[in-house]
Design a protein around this motif. Sequence first.
Motif, PDB file in Angstrom:
ATOM      1  N   ILE A  46      61.495   4.914  77.833  1.00  0.00           N
ATOM      2  CA  ILE A  46      60.912   5.598  79.759  1.00  0.00           C
ATOM      3  C   ILE A  46      61.776   6.757  79.742  1.00  0.00           C
ATOM      4  N   PHE A  47      62.147   6.924  79.139  1.00  0.00           N
ATOM      5  CA  PHE A  47      63.302   8.902  79.751  1.00  0.00           C
ATOM      6  C   PHE A  47      62.502   9.804  78.718  1.00  0.00           C
ATOM      7  N   ALA A  48      61.974   9.429  77.558  1.00  0.00           N
ATOM      8  CA  ALA A  48      61.250  10.758  76.668  1.00  0.00           C
ATOM      9  C   ALA A  48      60.518  11.257  77.124  1.00  0.00           C
ATOM     10  N   PRO A  49      59.404  10.805  77.676  1.00  0.00           N
ATOM     11  CA  PRO A  49      58.872  11.974  78.118  1.00  0.00           C
ATOM     12  C   PRO A  49      59.289  12.831  79.007  1.00  0.00           C
ATOM     13  N   TYR A  50      59.817  12.512  79.916  1.00  0.00           N
ATOM     14  CA  TYR A  50      60.818  13.311  80.970  1.00  0.00           C
ATOM     15  C   TYR A  50      61.950  13.905  81.421  1.00  0.00           C
ATOM     16  N   PHE A  51      62.563  13.652  80.353  1.00  0.00           N
ATOM     17  CA  PHE A  51      64.202  14.065  79.269  1.00  0.00           C
ATOM     18  C   PHE A  51      64.103  14.892  78.015  1.00  0.00           C
ATOM     19  N   ARG A  52      63.262  15.766  78.089  1.00  0.00           N
ATOM     20  CA  ARG A  52      63.700  16.349  76.331  1.00  0.00           C
ATOM     21  C   ARG A  52      64.891  16.261  75.738  1.00  0.00           C
ATOM     22  N   SER A  53      65.074  16.757  74.491  1.00  0.00           N
ATOM     23  CA  SER A  53      66.120  16.711  74.063  1.00  0.00           C
ATOM     24  C   SER A  53      66.335  18.085  74.419  1.00  0.00           C
ATOM     25  N   ASP A  54      65.744  18.893  73.980  1.00  0.00           N
ATOM     26  CA  ASP A  54      66.423  20.416  74.832  1.00  0.00           C
ATOM     27  C   ASP A  54      66.356  20.807  76.056  1.00  0.00           C
ATOM     28  N   GLU A  55      66.714  19.739  77.021  1.00  0.00           N
ATOM     29  CA  GLU A  55      67.283  19.750  78.310  1.00  0.00           C
ATOM     30  C   GLU A  55      68.601  18.806  78.687  1.00  0.00           C
ATOM     31  N   PRO A  56      69.470  18.996  77.644  1.00  0.00           N
ATOM     32  CA  PRO A  56      70.589  17.596  77.677  1.00  0.00           C
ATOM     33  C   PRO A  56      70.878  17.880  79.475  1.00  0.00           C
ATOM     34  N   LYS A  57      71.408  18.954  80.136  1.00  0.00           N
ATOM     35  CA  LYS A  57      72.169  19.277  81.815  1.00  0.00           C
ATOM     36  C   LYS A  57      71.185  18.256  82.523  1.00  0.00           C
ATOM     37  N   LYS A  58      70.041  18.243  82.095  1.00  0.00           N
ATOM     38  CA  LYS A  58      69.018  17.748  83.246  1.00  0.00           C
ATOM     39  C   LYS A  58      69.163  16.159  83.096  1.00  0.00           C
ATOM     40  N   PHE A  59      69.452  15.854  82.119  1.00  0.00           N
ATOM     41  CA  PHE A  59      70.203  14.308  82.645  1.00  0.00           C
ATOM     42  C   PHE A  59      70.859  14.319  82.699  1.00  0.00           C
ATOM     43  N   ALA A  60      71.984  14.414  82.197  1.00  0.00           N
ATOM     44  CA  ALA A  60      73.446  14.615  82.685  1.00  0.00           C
ATOM     45  C   ALA A  60      73.464  14.819  84.080  1.00  0.00           C
ATOM     46  N   ARG A  61      72.835  15.637  84.408  1.00  0.00           N
ATOM     47  CA  ARG A  61      72.778  15.935  85.776  1.00  0.00           C
ATOM     48  C   ARG A  61      72.628  14.760  86.909  1.00  0.00           C
ATOM     49  N   VAL A  62      71.573  14.281  86.636  1.00  0.00           N
ATOM     50  CA  VAL A  62      70.567  13.115  87.009  1.00  0.00           C
ATOM     51  C   VAL A  62      71.797  11.814  86.975  1.00  0.00           C
ATOM     52  N   HIS A  63      71.895  11.134  85.809  1.00  0.00           N
ATOM     53  CA  HIS A  63      73.125  10.149  85.845  1.00  0.00           C
ATOM     54  C   HIS A  63      73.951  10.278  86.119  1.00  0.00           C
ATOM     55  N   LYS A  64      74.904  11.562  86.669  1.00  0.00           N
ATOM     56  CA  LYS A  64      75.939  11.733  87.618  1.00  0.00           C
ATOM     57  C   LYS A  64      75.626  11.073  88.393  1.00  0.00           C
ATOM     58  N   VAL A  65      74.718  11.284  89.246  1.00  0.00           N
ATOM     59  CA  VAL A  65      74.393  11.266  90.486  1.00  0.00           C
ATOM     60  C   VAL A  65      73.978  10.153  91.289  1.00  0.00           C
ATOM     61  N   PHE A  66      72.662   9.438  89.763  1.00  0.00           N
ATOM     62  CA  PHE A  66      71.872   8.581  90.360  1.00  0.00           C
ATOM     63  C   PHE A  66      71.946   7.366  89.256  1.00  0.00           C
ATOM     64  N   GLY A  67      72.947   7.285  88.348  1.00  0.00           N
ATOM     65  CA  GLY A  67      73.419   6.548  87.108  1.00  0.00           C
ATOM     66  C   GLY A  67      71.721   5.975  86.151  1.00  0.00           C
ATOM     67  N   ALA A  68      72.097   5.968  84.996  1.00  0.00           N
ATOM     68  CA  ALA A  68      70.495   5.719  83.733  1.00  0.00           C
ATOM     69  C   ALA A  68      69.719   4.299  84.637  1.00  0.00           C
ATOM     70  N   SER A  69      70.737   3.534  84.971  1.00  0.00           N
ATOM     71  CA  SER A  69      69.988   2.100  85.092  1.00  0.00           C
ATOM     72  C   SER A  69      69.061   2.189  86.449  1.00  0.00           C
ATOM     73  N   ASN A  70      69.753   3.045  87.902  1.00  0.00           N
ATOM     74  CA  ASN A  70      68.769   3.221  88.444  1.00  0.00           C
ATOM     75  C   ASN A  70      67.381   3.976  87.905  1.00  0.00           C
ATOM     76  N   VAL A  71      67.740   5.138  88.484  1.00  0.00           N
ATOM     77  CA  VAL A  71      66.786   6.095  87.235  1.00  0.00           C
ATOM     78  C   VAL A  71      66.258   5.457  86.093  1.00  0.00           C
ATOM     79  N   SER A  72      65.713   4.500  85.304  1.00  0.00           N
ATOM     80  CA  SER A  72      64.880   3.743  84.985  1.00  0.00           C
ATOM     81  C   SER A  72      64.270   2.343  85.633  1.00  0.00           C
ATOM     82  N   LYS A  73      65.077   2.560  87.086  1.00  0.00           N
ATOM     83  CA  LYS A  73      64.654   1.575  87.826  1.00  0.00           C
ATOM     84  C   LYS A  73      63.335   1.851  88.545  1.00  0.00           C
ATOM     85  N   ILE A  74      63.790   3.219  89.411  1.00  0.00           N
ATOM     86  CA  ILE A  74      62.697   3.932  89.422  1.00  0.00           C
ATOM     87  C   ILE A  74      61.548   4.108  88.769  1.00  0.00           C
ATOM     88  N   LEU A  75      61.158   4.961  87.852  1.00  0.00           N
ATOM     89  CA  LEU A  75      60.266   5.080  86.893  1.00  0.00           C
ATOM     90  C   LEU A  75      59.447   3.764  86.847  1.00  0.00           C
TER      91      LEU A  75
END
Length: 163
Positions: A27-56
């Motif tokens: 579910i993350f692949a189309p929106y968090f490309r491999s060349d943008e690791p900091k984007k997911f790191a920031r989102v994960h730090k604030v929201f958590g991977a599980s919550n982001v997955s549920k939202i998506l």
Amino acid sequence: MRNQEPRASSSCAACKFLKRRCTPNCIFAPYFRSDEPKKFARVHKVFGASNVSKILIEVPEEQREDTVNSLAYEAEARLTDPVYGCIGAIALLQRKMVELQVDLAIARARLARYAANSPPILNDHGSMIPTLAEFPACGGLVDSFSQSSYDTMNDFSQFPFIS
């Protein structure tokens, strides 16, 4: 619209961060490309991977990219200003807007005073140059400032930042 990348050899930024294997239906692949690791790191730090997955999963697919961009923006704002986040930025912009509105009101009042006190100006041919009120774009500007509204405009006691 989305940057699809072949994922046969590369994991998305989310799966790399979470140190897991990226599946073809990630579910993350189309929106968090491999060349943008900091984007997911920031989102994960604030929201958590599980919550982001549920939202998506809950958001319709055509709105997911905007959702991820909003989450990334909010995460960046929250990390920059942990107390206020985006609200701090909005409040700052609203304060600036009020200051600019005051500046505009002062400029309009000065323009109205100038237009009311200036004698007609003649051009080189002896004919009168039109006043601001005669131009369609400015017609209502001069008329909208009566003496009472000008007096109100000069009452800056409600704006402590004007001296």
